[in-house]
Design an enzyme around this catalytic site. Structure first.
Site, PDB file in Angstrom:
ATOM      1  N   GLN A   1      52.376  47.517  48.842  1.00  0.00           N
ATOM      2  CA  GLN A   1      51.825  46.059  48.649  1.00  0.00           C
ATOM      3  C   GLN A   1      50.518  46.161  47.691  1.00  0.00           C
ATOM      4  O   GLN A   1      49.556  46.755  48.490  1.00  0.00           O
ATOM      5  CB  GLN A   1      51.619  45.060  49.874  1.00  0.00           C
ATOM      6  CG  GLN A   1      51.175  43.731  49.783  1.00  0.00           C
ATOM      7  CD  GLN A   1      51.019  43.022  50.979  1.00  0.00           C
ATOM      8  OE1 GLN A   1      51.497  43.489  52.048  1.00  0.00           O
ATOM      9  NE2 GLN A   1      51.049  41.747  50.969  1.00  0.00           N
ATOM     10  N   GLY A   2      50.102  45.867  46.687  1.00  0.00           N
ATOM     11  CA  GLY A   2      48.900  45.955  46.003  1.00  0.00           C
ATOM     12  C   GLY A   2      48.024  44.577  46.120  1.00  0.00           C
ATOM     13  O   GLY A   2      48.071  43.992  45.045  1.00  0.00           O
ATOM     14  N   TYR A   3      47.451  44.285  47.128  1.00  0.00           N
ATOM     15  CA  TYR A   3      46.739  43.120  47.341  1.00  0.00           C
ATOM     16  C   TYR A   3      45.122  43.169  47.507  1.00  0.00           C
ATOM     17  O   TYR A   3      44.418  42.789  46.654  1.00  0.00           O
ATOM     18  CB  TYR A   3      47.318  42.260  48.701  1.00  0.00           C
ATOM     19  CG  TYR A   3      48.452  41.214  48.209  1.00  0.00           C
ATOM     20  CD1 TYR A   3      49.370  41.372  47.146  1.00  0.00           C
ATOM     21  CD2 TYR A   3      48.696  40.117  49.310  1.00  0.00           C
ATOM     22  CE1 TYR A   3      50.156  40.563  47.094  1.00  0.00           C
ATOM     23  CE2 TYR A   3      49.776  39.441  48.948  1.00  0.00           C
ATOM     24  CZ  TYR A   3      50.696  39.492  47.886  1.00  0.00           C
ATOM     25  OH  TYR A   3      51.622  38.683  47.716  1.00  0.00           O
ATOM     26  N   SER A   4      44.889  43.924  48.712  1.00  0.00           N
ATOM     27  CA  SER A   4      43.567  43.934  48.895  1.00  0.00           C
ATOM     28  C   SER A   4      42.726  44.889  48.027  1.00  0.00           C
ATOM     29  O   SER A   4      43.322  45.659  47.580  1.00  0.00           O
ATOM     30  CB  SER A   4      43.335  44.804  50.397  1.00  0.00           C
ATOM     31  OG  SER A   4      43.778  43.721  51.278  1.00  0.00           O
TER      32      SER A   4
ATOM     33  N   GLU B   1      55.494  37.739  56.502  1.00  0.00           N
ATOM     34  CA  GLU B   1      54.830  38.722  57.149  1.00  0.00           C
ATOM     35  C   GLU B   1      55.221  38.587  58.638  1.00  0.00           C
ATOM     36  O   GLU B   1      54.908  39.509  59.493  1.00  0.00           O
ATOM     37  CB  GLU B   1      53.580  38.896  56.873  1.00  0.00           C
ATOM     38  CG  GLU B   1      53.177  39.514  55.487  1.00  0.00           C
ATOM     39  CD  GLU B   1      51.733  39.856  55.602  1.00  0.00           C
ATOM     40  OE1 GLU B   1      51.594  41.066  55.152  1.00  0.00           O
ATOM     41  OE2 GLU B   1      50.827  39.235  55.682  1.00  0.00           O
TER      42      GLU B   1
ATOM     43  N   SER C   1      49.223  50.381  52.469  1.00  0.00           N
ATOM     44  CA  SER C   1      50.205  51.117  53.142  1.00  0.00           C
ATOM     45  C   SER C   1      51.267  51.955  52.562  1.00  0.00           C
ATOM     46  O   SER C   1      51.906  51.197  51.584  1.00  0.00           O
ATOM     47  CB  SER C   1      50.772  50.348  54.270  1.00  0.00           C
ATOM     48  OG  SER C   1      49.672  49.662  55.205  1.00  0.00           O
TER      49      SER C   1
ATOM     50  N   SER D   1      41.511  39.319  58.692  1.00  0.00           N
ATOM     51  CA  SER D   1      40.770  39.536  59.879  1.00  0.00           C
ATOM     52  C   SER D   1      40.793  38.265  60.660  1.00  0.00           C
ATOM     53  O   SER D   1      41.358  37.147  60.147  1.00  0.00           O
ATOM     54  CB  SER D   1      39.387  39.674  59.194  1.00  0.00           C
ATOM     55  OG  SER D   1      38.898  38.702  58.561  1.00  0.00           O
TER      56      SER D   1
END
Length: 382
Positions: free
Chosen positions: A115-118, A234, A150, A359
């Site tokens: 997953q390429g988000y953050s 999720e 991840s 968070s």
């Protein structure tokens, strides 16, 4: 809400339990295990459609499978991002060609996803994405950096949220791109060494990486809607399986407290009882919300509950052992490998629970704005 198990569900439970007992020791973790699961049709049970090599199951049966999987100690999954995040997103927003191309390999355990988000400057603030994708004929060329990715070191593909309109701000002008990871010279993956000594997360650098135009999900500029839809997947059935793992860890902490004599301390004993009671409450909360009408605050409440609970359990895991908790299972002298035991790993790794996946601060903001209707927090333009 609780589940009433009928005859069909109990038959399904027996089938799942027997299969797991016969196969969990026959395959290693990782890609081999995913292929073993896929060959038996155990990937994609929760998808709303079949026909991609998967079989579908009722919500109750999905709970049965998830709990039996966790209860028998089956290997960690490498394909859960493709199965539980990408696939439901494609089924909701993808076109026919995208479904036919990407879903069968996921169901077969043949292609792994990340997953390429953050990003370094936009961790939990997803609207602050700066990774850019520029149209170049039949492709987009992607430049930027993602972090805390991840399984990037194992993945064949990555779904990337990138800015396709350079003039856009915040959640406007973003697109959801399906990007092949095998692009030497264009994609670099760097493992991030953690407190535990392991590298479960990665930095990913895109330097002109290519994604085909037909692999944009939800149309150019529609990435925010797709990304928000994906985040809703999720949570769910996997939460109940996670709680079985938590119960196993709690039992180990209690056993350590008894063995060390720490359980004789009434204060510590009360903390252990509280951990048990809160875990039961989390299970009832998960059952109540599972399969019910959409609640915009439920995922955030669940994340706040389990992340803080698990962090407190990590603290207890070392506290009940006293000074012994500072000693590793192997010699830590110069040149020796860095090794920690299960309790130390639980304590160190759980420090990240209240950060990754959104968070605590972000979860509270979501609850405040989307559930309680409080004024939105002021954000700087990117």
């Amino acid at each position: 809400m609780d589940f009433a198990f009928g005859a069909r569900d109990e038959t399904f439970r027996a089938e799942a339990r027997a299969w797991l007992a016969a196969h969990r020791g026959a395959a290693t973790r990782g890609r081999d295990w995913e292929r073993t699961l896929g060959a038996a049709g155990w990937i994609g049970l929760g998808w709303p459609e079949s026909g991609y090599g998967n079989r579908t199951a009722t919500l109750t049966q999905q709970v049965v499978w998830a709990e039996e999987y966790a209860r028998c100690g089956a290997p960690p999954r490498s394909g859960h991002i493709g199965e539980n995040l990408l696939a439901p997103t494609l089924l909701a927003h993808g076109d026919t060609g995208q479904k036919r191309r990407f879903l069968p390999p996921v169901a077969a355990g043949e292609e792994l996803w990340c997953q390429g988000y953050s990003e370094p400057g936009a961790g939990s603030d997803l609207a602050g994405v700066r990774t850019a994708a520029v149209r170049d004929g039949a492709y987009y060329r992607i430049s930027g950096q993602k972090i805390w990715t991840s399984l990037a070191h194992e993945a064949d593909w990555c779904f990337v949220l990138a800015r396709t309109d350079p003039r856009s701000r915040r959640h406007h002008g973003l697109s959801f791109l399906l990007v092949p990871m095998d692009q030497p010279g264009r994609i670099e993956v760097r493992p991030i060494r953690q407190l535990t000594g392991t590298s479960d997360f990665n930095e990913v650098f895109f330097d002109g990486a290519r994604a085909r135009v037909e692999h944009v999900v939800g149309a150019e500029g529609g990435g925010w809607r797709v990304a928000m839809s994906l985040l809703g997947y999720e949570r769910g059935v996997s939460t109940l399986a996670q709680q079985i793992g938590f119960a196993r860890e709690l039992a180990e902490v209690v056993a350590a407290a008894v063995a060390s004599g720490a359980a004789a301390d009434p204060v510590l004993r009360a903390r252990l009882v509280r951990q048990w009671a809160e875990l039961r409450a989390m299970r009832l909360h998960a059952l109540r919300t599972l399969g019910g009408p959409g609640d915009p605050g439920a995922p955030s409440v669940a994340k706040l509950l389990w992340a803080n609970w698990h962090q407190r359990l990590g603290e207890l895991a070392v506290q009940v052992r006293g000074a012994e908790a500072a000693v590793g299972p192997a010699d830590w002298s110069a040149g020796a490998p860095y090794e920690i035991d299960a309790a130390q790993h639980l304590f160190l790794f759980s420090r990240a629970d209240t950060v990754y996946g959104g968070s605590d601060q972000i979860q509270r903001t979501i609850i405040a704005e989307r559930v309680l209707g409080l004024p939105a927090e002021a954000k700087e333009a990117v």
